[in-house]
Design a protein around this motif. Sequence first.
Motif, PDB file in Angstrom:
ATOM      1  N   CYS A   1     -19.476 -13.262  13.275  1.00 44.30           N
ATOM      2  CA  CYS A   1     -18.287 -12.548  13.133  1.00 44.30           C
ATOM      3  C   CYS A   1     -17.073 -13.584  12.836  1.00 44.30           C
ATOM      4  O   CYS A   1     -17.335 -14.785  13.478  1.00 44.30           O
ATOM      5  N   ARG A   2     -16.077 -13.148  12.480  1.00 44.79           N
ATOM      6  CA  ARG A   2     -15.014 -13.848  12.318  1.00 44.79           C
ATOM      7  C   ARG A   2     -13.698 -13.113  12.866  1.00 44.79           C
ATOM      8  O   ARG A   2     -13.722 -11.875  12.905  1.00 44.79           O
ATOM      9  N   ILE A   3     -12.794 -13.908  13.430  1.00 45.45           N
ATOM     10  CA  ILE A   3     -11.650 -13.103  14.295  1.00 45.45           C
ATOM     11  C   ILE A   3     -10.461 -13.655  13.659  1.00 45.45           C
ATOM     12  O   ILE A   3     -10.102 -14.902  13.467  1.00 45.45           O
ATOM     13  N   PHE A   4      -9.396 -12.787  13.447  1.00 45.77           N
ATOM     14  CA  PHE A   4      -8.010 -13.095  13.008  1.00 45.77           C
ATOM     15  C   PHE A   4      -6.968 -12.683  13.792  1.00 45.77           C
ATOM     16  O   PHE A   4      -7.202 -11.180  14.046  1.00 45.77           O
ATOM     17  N   SER A   5      -6.248 -13.201  14.017  1.00 47.45           N
ATOM     18  CA  SER A   5      -4.725 -12.567  14.577  1.00 47.45           C
ATOM     19  C   SER A   5      -4.085 -12.370  13.251  1.00 47.45           C
ATOM     20  O   SER A   5      -4.319 -12.582  12.083  1.00 47.45           O
ATOM     21  N   PRO A   6      -2.660 -11.655  13.270  1.00 48.56           N
ATOM     22  CA  PRO A   6      -1.874 -11.597  12.164  1.00 48.56           C
ATOM     23  C   PRO A   6      -1.276 -12.609  11.527  1.00 48.56           C
ATOM     24  O   PRO A   6      -1.197 -12.553  10.183  1.00 48.56           O
ATOM     25  N   LYS A   7      -1.705 -13.973  12.220  1.00 48.11           N
ATOM     26  CA  LYS A   7      -1.162 -14.971  11.268  1.00 48.11           C
ATOM     27  C   LYS A   7      -2.291 -16.140  10.809  1.00 48.11           C
ATOM     28  O   LYS A   7      -2.027 -16.795   9.900  1.00 48.11           O
ATOM     29  N   GLN A   8      -3.518 -16.298  11.447  1.00 50.02           N
ATOM     30  CA  GLN A   8      -4.530 -17.182  11.151  1.00 50.02           C
ATOM     31  C   GLN A   8      -5.708 -16.594  11.883  1.00 50.02           C
ATOM     32  O   GLN A   8      -5.795 -15.814  12.654  1.00 50.02           O
ATOM     33  N   GLU A   9      -6.748 -17.681  11.489  1.00 48.73           N
ATOM     34  CA  GLU A   9      -8.135 -17.233  12.030  1.00 48.73           C
ATOM     35  C   GLU A   9      -8.245 -18.020  13.415  1.00 48.73           C
ATOM     36  O   GLU A   9      -7.724 -19.072  13.530  1.00 48.73           O
ATOM     37  N   MET A  10      -8.913 -17.051  14.242  1.00 52.17           N
ATOM     38  CA  MET A  10      -8.890 -17.570  15.478  1.00 52.17           C
ATOM     39  C   MET A  10     -10.310 -18.350  15.889  1.00 52.17           C
ATOM     40  O   MET A  10     -11.486 -17.857  15.432  1.00 52.17           O
ATOM     41  N   THR A  11     -10.297 -19.423  16.648  1.00 56.73           N
ATOM     42  CA  THR A  11     -11.448 -20.049  17.045  1.00 56.73           C
ATOM     43  C   THR A  11     -11.947 -19.858  18.465  1.00 56.73           C
ATOM     44  O   THR A  11     -13.133 -19.917  18.934  1.00 56.73           O
ATOM     45  N   SER A  12     -11.123 -18.842  19.226  1.00 57.30           N
ATOM     46  CA  SER A  12     -11.580 -18.250  20.241  1.00 57.30           C
ATOM     47  C   SER A  12     -10.694 -17.174  20.742  1.00 57.30           C
ATOM     48  O   SER A  12      -9.581 -17.168  20.461  1.00 57.30           O
TER      49      SER A  12
END
Length: 260
Positions: free
Chosen positions: A57-68
Amino acid sequence: MQKYSLNVFSENPQLSNHCVVYLVSIKLQTEAMQKIAISSNLSESVFVEEKPHCFSCRIFSPKQEMTSCTHAMLAASYVHSKKLNNMNKPILFQGKPLSYDVNGNSIVLSIARLEEKNIDVNLGNQYSHPIFESAKQWAARTSSGYKRLMLEFASLKDVMALSSSSLAEVDQLIPDVESYFVYCSLGNSGNEFYGRMFAPKLGICEDPVNGNSCIALFSLQRIKKPDVLKITFVQNKGAKFTIEEKLGELFLSANCFESN
């Protein structure tokens, strides 16, 4: 692409942190996932891809990919448990398997304590601004290497008085701070707190419920008060979850519900 909409931390959509988990059937480029995250207009969106020996899985906020992101990790774990057909395949985030237990709508996620080297309690009034002047300041280093400015106020009234717009204005003057967690203790026991989290740089005006900030606060409390092993956190006018240490391991207990 299958889409799962979830209310994390509370069944009530007005109290929860809403999250969307996408089960990706064809490989998506990073740019495509970022565009979808922007259109979702949520704090975070999760993309789960099935691979030969795992789900990733990969997680994104509206501005960038999240590392946590704890709330998105809870959502991904819930979908992995309830919706994906092959439970023999672990679900990985940042190359590491998510360890969890789901019972109905309750989910317990194994988490890592923030190391003491990533906690700075000697800020003084380094970040001077009228909206901070009555708060005690300390900082937690985030997984991206930036600071999360932690602001402890004396009362719930002070915490609720802050507006996302005023914090966004101040944020433009503070380049090395990625996010802000404003909080106060509820009562004198030191085991219940109310908090709010803001991250303008990540495209998050205010996160309805935030787990990573509370992990940082729990980690500091354990340093200050070693006998405190369980803390309840309240956010968004009523959403609750707990962080507890058992035999040296940390566990976050919360609720997760499918939304229509």
